[in-house]
Motif scaffolding. Sequence first.
Motif, PDB file in Angstrom:
ATOM      1  N   THR A 161       0.850  -1.181  -0.016  1.00 32.89           N
ATOM      2  CA  THR A 161      -0.021  -0.075   0.025  1.00 32.89           C
ATOM      3  C   THR A 161       0.852   1.305   0.235  1.00 32.89           C
ATOM      4  OG1 THR A 161      -0.018   0.105   2.467  1.00 32.89           O
ATOM      5  CG2 THR A 161      -1.701  -1.370   1.186  1.00 32.89           C
ATOM      6  N   TRP A 166      -3.379  -2.334  -5.926  1.00 36.29           N
ATOM      7  CA  TRP A 166      -3.998  -1.062  -5.739  1.00 36.29           C
ATOM      8  C   TRP A 166      -5.373  -1.281  -5.490  1.00 36.29           C
ATOM      9  CZ3 TRP A 166       0.252   0.912  -4.497  1.00 36.29           C
ATOM     10  CH2 TRP A 166       1.410   0.781  -5.056  1.00 36.29           C
ATOM     11  N   HIS A 167      -5.892  -2.395  -5.446  1.00 36.99           N
ATOM     12  CA  HIS A 167      -7.345  -2.675  -5.319  1.00 36.99           C
ATOM     13  C   HIS A 167      -7.691  -3.874  -4.652  1.00 36.99           C
ATOM     14  CE1 HIS A 167     -11.352  -2.758  -6.516  1.00 36.99           C
ATOM     15  NE2 HIS A 167     -11.353  -1.331  -6.967  1.00 36.99           N
ATOM     16  N   TYR A 193     -11.500  -5.664 -10.448  1.00 39.96           N
ATOM     17  CA  TYR A 193     -10.577  -4.723 -11.320  1.00 39.96           C
ATOM     18  C   TYR A 193      -9.762  -5.074 -12.188  1.00 39.96           C
ATOM     19  CZ  TYR A 193      -7.627  -0.549 -11.663  1.00 39.96           C
ATOM     20  OH  TYR A 193      -6.894   0.438 -11.910  1.00 39.96           O
ATOM     21  N   GLU A 218     -19.305  -1.328  -8.096  1.00 41.87           N
ATOM     22  CA  GLU A 218     -18.112  -1.106  -8.665  1.00 41.87           C
ATOM     23  C   GLU A 218     -17.533  -2.432  -9.399  1.00 41.87           C
ATOM     24  OE1 GLU A 218     -13.588   0.452  -7.492  1.00 41.87           O
ATOM     25  OE2 GLU A 218     -14.990   0.983  -6.232  1.00 41.87           O
ATOM     26  N   TRP A 231     -10.302   0.706  -2.841  1.00 39.14           N
ATOM     27  CA  TRP A 231      -8.973   1.267  -3.399  1.00 39.14           C
ATOM     28  C   TRP A 231      -7.893   1.045  -2.386  1.00 39.14           C
ATOM     29  CZ3 TRP A 231      -7.847   1.838  -8.437  1.00 39.14           C
ATOM     30  CH2 TRP A 231      -8.763   2.044  -9.338  1.00 39.14           C
ATOM     31  N   LEU A 237      -7.812   1.503   3.025  1.00 34.98           N
ATOM     32  CA  LEU A 237      -9.004   1.393   1.893  1.00 34.98           C
ATOM     33  C   LEU A 237      -9.769   2.333   1.540  1.00 34.98           C
ATOM     34  CD1 LEU A 237     -10.328  -2.405   2.491  1.00 34.98           C
ATOM     35  CD2 LEU A 237      -8.584  -1.356   1.007  1.00 34.98           C
ATOM     36  N   CYS A 288     -12.658   4.833  -0.976  1.00 30.73           N
ATOM     37  CA  CYS A 288     -13.684   4.767  -2.033  1.00 30.73           C
ATOM     38  C   CYS A 288     -13.575   6.006  -2.746  1.00 30.73           C
ATOM     39  CB  CYS A 288     -15.040   4.370  -1.760  1.00 30.73           C
ATOM     40  SG  CYS A 288     -16.320   4.376  -2.897  1.00 30.73           S
TER      41      CYS A 288
END
Length: 496
Positions: free
Chosen positions: A98, A370-371, A376, A422, A466, A471, A473
């Motif tokens: 992260t 990254w997600h 994704y 999403e 994300w 985390l 949004c």
Amino acid sequence: MKSEVTQLVDLSPSVYDIAAVSLVTGPQQALCVDWLLTHTTTPHTWGAPPHRSWFDAYISTYAAAVALRNAGRHQIADGAYGSLPGMAPTTPSPGPETLTFGGLVDVLDRINAAQGRPTPAHPAPVRAVIDRERAKWERMRTWPEFYNPSLSIAGYCAERVYGDPAVDLARFLEAFQASNGSIANSPGASAVFLLECERRGRPLDGRRLAQLQEYLRSRVPTDIAYLDRVPHFVTAWTVMFHHELGTPQDPPCTPRALDELSRDLHHPSGLLCTVGSGTTIPGDTDSTACAAIAARITGRPAPKAATLDFMVEPGSDAYRTFLFEHDPSLTTNIHMAALLDLEQDYGRLLPVLRWLQSQTAQQRARACKWHLSPTYALGEMARVMSRIDHPLARSLSADASAQLTRTQNSDGGWGVGGSTAEETAYSTIGLAAAAERNLADVGWERTLRRAHTFLTTHEPQLTPLWLGKTLYCVQPLVHLLHTTAIRRIDTMHAQK
């Protein structure tokens, strides 16, 4: 989606950043502590549930524990400390990247020690990430460009200066203070940097220090996200996904937002920062690639992808997102492939396709660093690769679309912890692109019909997925994806 959304983007409040800001004496301190007390996951945990994202739960709970103990709420703080050992996985697993997880845990340990308080005995997976991030910080600190905000992520990771005497605080403040007074538009970085200034007790530029203090005094919990804003992120993605609809209409962005995107693409570093101008976070390869694609779609100038050659990882054909990144990102290279194909730069494209194929062969194509959700990466792989006229790309798209079909939930949506708008939208848009080029499984029509039912019968959920420091949004992006996915299915059905 209104044009103003590209100027100031709603992000999820960050438990870690709110806790960090509460450590600074000021009017916001009590507000942040009260917010922490009323936004628990369980009575003694914060952040995501551990089974969903153990590292988000860990850093959020640890930061809240430090903040609450600092505020004299010892009983609930002790409960939080007691919950930490059960959060990390019992079996070894790749450490989360992260950018800062290990560094933040390390710094919270130092803050505890400076206050004469014991630090928790971190589980082995946490200690492994701490060691990995500590080694990276040491490499960064001896790097000649450490104080260069155009290339260095040191400002975003400014918490690491706490207890590190090798960092020149005056030079650091001058290099990484953003136009709004913050350190790199990061509330947590700003707060812990100020704590280190106070700990050392050495005079710094009074004007700059006052601006930093005023920035922190103006924070309120509901506005404390991992970053202040990410306007270019939303602008670029609005253009990319609106383009999927095949409509001649202009994307729902202001000309000013698009012009600013194109302008910042010409930054001397060669990289675009998703936060835009006036910040001190370096740009990154993924944001640059997506912005360059958006610029070309809207007929605006953008530099050639060849300017990003310095971001190719030494000894590899993959592009790094940031310098000093441990491992290349899957979606960064998917978007770079899209840009290289758009420019017909096949000499640079083929090595990227081969790298992506190697990741798929090693089962690494199921997630992006990254997600939180694999949909994704899978959705973007299916979407982007379907448009590239090369056997490797078509194979990647077909494989991704097959995985998407297999992982659809019983309610017609997609999601690692239950279906969300999403995750369902990424899957839908990617699967639709693959289907148009005969790369999807034979049952794709039924799969998309079920997805349509889910999307039209459920309001968009603003689920943090994300990965930043914790985390988060990007709220307008969820609504954009939700609308685009529905229209995409409607268009395909109308064409049948």
